[in-house]
Design an enzyme around this catalytic site. Structure first.
Site, PDB file in Angstrom:
ATOM      1  N   HIS A 181      21.408  30.868  68.460  1.00  0.00           N
ATOM      2  CA  HIS A 181      21.478  32.186  67.825  1.00  0.00           C
ATOM      3  C   HIS A 181      20.115  32.881  67.813  1.00  0.00           C
ATOM      4  CE1 HIS A 181      22.133  35.436  65.040  1.00  0.00           C
ATOM      5  NE2 HIS A 181      21.037  35.024  64.432  1.00  0.00           N
ATOM      6  N   CYS A 236      26.937  39.827  66.337  1.00  0.00           N
ATOM      7  CA  CYS A 236      26.090  39.102  67.294  1.00  0.00           C
ATOM      8  C   CYS A 236      26.976  38.505  68.385  1.00  0.00           C
ATOM      9  CB  CYS A 236      25.305  38.000  66.587  1.00  0.00           C
ATOM     10  SG  CYS A 236      24.326  36.981  67.719  1.00  0.00           S
ATOM     11  N   CYS A 253      27.623  32.610  66.843  1.00  0.00           N
ATOM     12  CA  CYS A 253      28.271  33.604  65.977  1.00  0.00           C
ATOM     13  C   CYS A 253      29.714  33.878  66.399  1.00  0.00           C
ATOM     14  CB  CYS A 253      27.460  34.898  65.964  1.00  0.00           C
ATOM     15  SG  CYS A 253      25.887  34.700  65.113  1.00  0.00           S
ATOM     16  N   CYS A 277      26.278  35.959  70.393  1.00  0.00           N
ATOM     17  CA  CYS A 277      25.921  34.594  70.806  1.00  0.00           C
ATOM     18  C   CYS A 277      27.088  33.623  70.589  1.00  0.00           C
ATOM     19  CB  CYS A 277      24.670  34.119  70.077  1.00  0.00           C
ATOM     20  SG  CYS A 277      24.964  33.364  68.467  1.00  0.00           S
ATOM     21  N   ASP A 322       0.986  28.171  80.458  1.00  0.00           N
ATOM     22  CA  ASP A 322      -0.302  28.504  79.853  1.00  0.00           C
ATOM     23  C   ASP A 322      -1.351  27.581  80.469  1.00  0.00           C
ATOM     24  OD1 ASP A 322       0.038  26.071  78.668  1.00  0.00           O
ATOM     25  OD2 ASP A 322       0.082  26.810  76.623  1.00  0.00           O
ATOM     26  N   ASP A 347       5.722  35.721  74.059  1.00  0.00           N
ATOM     27  CA  ASP A 347       6.266  34.368  73.915  1.00  0.00           C
ATOM     28  C   ASP A 347       5.930  33.902  72.516  1.00  0.00           C
ATOM     29  OD1 ASP A 347       3.288  33.685  74.431  1.00  0.00           O
ATOM     30  OD2 ASP A 347       4.189  31.790  73.820  1.00  0.00           O
TER      31      ASP A 347
HETATM   32 ZN   LIG Z   1      24.369  34.868  66.843  1.00  0.00          ZN
END
Ligand SMILES: [Zn+2]
Length: 369
Positions: free
Chosen positions: A335, A304, A309, A306, A93, A266
């Site tokens: 996550h 999920c 998880c 990730c 930015d 963002d």
């Molecule tokens: Zn997750």
């Protein structure tokens, strides 16, 4: 052009679009969410963890790096990609948003903005030329033009005066840009006034920017007003350049932004709330400090993909927060970012398979703000 947007598919029923953004550090799929790495780090995560979750471009803040450690130092370290060991895209930015947020601590002139450093109180100055020079030192793939973000609410005369100055500053940014191997986006302002938004969109689009950002939204106005102004503004933007809605990152706003033709987003939201114990899920948010998770041995969100998880339970994560263990911040940051990145991938798939409207409807029906 060093940054090029390639439109792959437009949704038939909404403004949503799937595309590719070609940059000096790779080609990235849009719509996309860019994790924020304010101080040249996405808080608590390593670059490898970001690669694994599919992050494409990260955002860094010129204001912070300008004050500490200084953009000359980062240039001498081999520029930001090498300094923070991130091989994919970087967008910086301009520092404008932060200095304008300083209130009484800053003075705005046509030349630029004088302000006091929050670190040591020293007198500092940012202008279109100083900001672009700093961003060229950082070597970000995409630099942002130095603009004035109009607060909400703002009266018409103030908004008009400020929007016109943002257009003059945009020209100065174009003139200050020297690196042909790096790109730059312009920023559309105009507050909540449609005639000013239109004029700003036309002014900024007429300059040779590589993409267009929509600034000055998500600054405290009601969601309905934000969506209305956003929808109106994107109508005046060219089809062949990327569109970036700045500072927006809750799932409901992402879906509605994509539906209005935005390609890039963002926000600090997913990383900031993680540090407060908040996990983002399709149904809304979960406060992981809550007692109801004490003996809950399910993952944060079933299905999920990730690392968090796949590995840990809600009960364990709650225990980490209650014990003030640092791993809690890392696990929920992993996550939350994965959740948003996957959410963007799902939206892209939906656009490509002509099912975006169903996706939007199903998601909004199950989501609690
Ligand atoms: Zn997750």
């Amino acid at each position: 052009m060093v940054i090029r947007y390639e439109l792959i598919k437009e949704d038939k029923h909404t403004g949503a679009r799937a595309g590719l953004l070609h940059t000096p550090h790779g080609t990235f799929k849009t719509p996309m969410f860019m994790p924020v790495g304010t101080q040249a780090t996405v808080k608590t995560l390593t670059p490898n963890e970001l690669y694994e979750m599919g992050a494409q471009i990260v955002l860094s803040n010129t204001y912070h790096l300008f004050l500490r450690p200084g953009t000359d130092l980062i240039r001498d370290a081999g520029e930001l990609h090498r300094f923070m060991r991130w091989d994919k895209g970087i967008l910086t930015d301009s520092g404008g948003f932060q200095v304008f947020s300083l209130g009484a601590m800053r003075k705005i002139t046509e030349e630029g903005v004088y302000f006091r450093s929050f670190l040591d109180g020293s007198k500092q100055f940012l202008s279109p030329e100083v900001s672009i020079h700093a961003q060229e030192n950082l070597g970000s793939d995409i630099a942002m033009a130095f603009d004035e973000c109009i607060p909400y609410p703002a009266d018409y005369e103030y908004a008009k005066h400020s929007t016109e100055r943002t257009s003059r500053w945009a020209e100065r940014c174009i003139n200050a840009h020297t690196r042909t191997d790096r790109g730059m986006f312009g920023i559309v302002q105009g507050g909540m006034y449609k005639d000013l938004r239109k004029q700003s969109a036309l002014d900024i689009s007429s300059l040779p920017f590589d993409g267009l950002a929509i600034g000055g939204l998500s600054v405290g106005e009601p969601h309905d007003l934000m969506y209305d102004i956003l929808e109106y503004t994107t109508e005046w933007l060219p089809q062949d350049k990327a569109r970036y809605l700045m500072g927006v990152g809750t799932p409901d706003c992402l879906v509605e932004g994509v539906a209005r033709g935005v390609d890039m987003f963002d926000c600090v939201f997913p990383t900031r709330v993680a540090r407060n114990g908040m996990a983002m899920v399709h149904s809304g948010r979960m406060n992981m400090k809550n007692k109801k998770y004490e003996r809950d041995f399910a993952p944060l969100e079933e299905g999920c993909g990730c690392y968090t998880c796949q590995t840990f339970t809600r009960a364990y994560i709650r225990h980490l927060y209650k014990s003030e263990e640092l791993l809690a911040f890392r696990l929920v940051t992993i996550h939350n970012l994965y959740f948003l990145l996957q959410f963007m991938r799902d939206m892209r798939e939906a656009i490509l398979s002509d099912s975006f409207s169903d996706f939007r409807e199903n998601f909004m029906a199950g989501y609690v703000k």
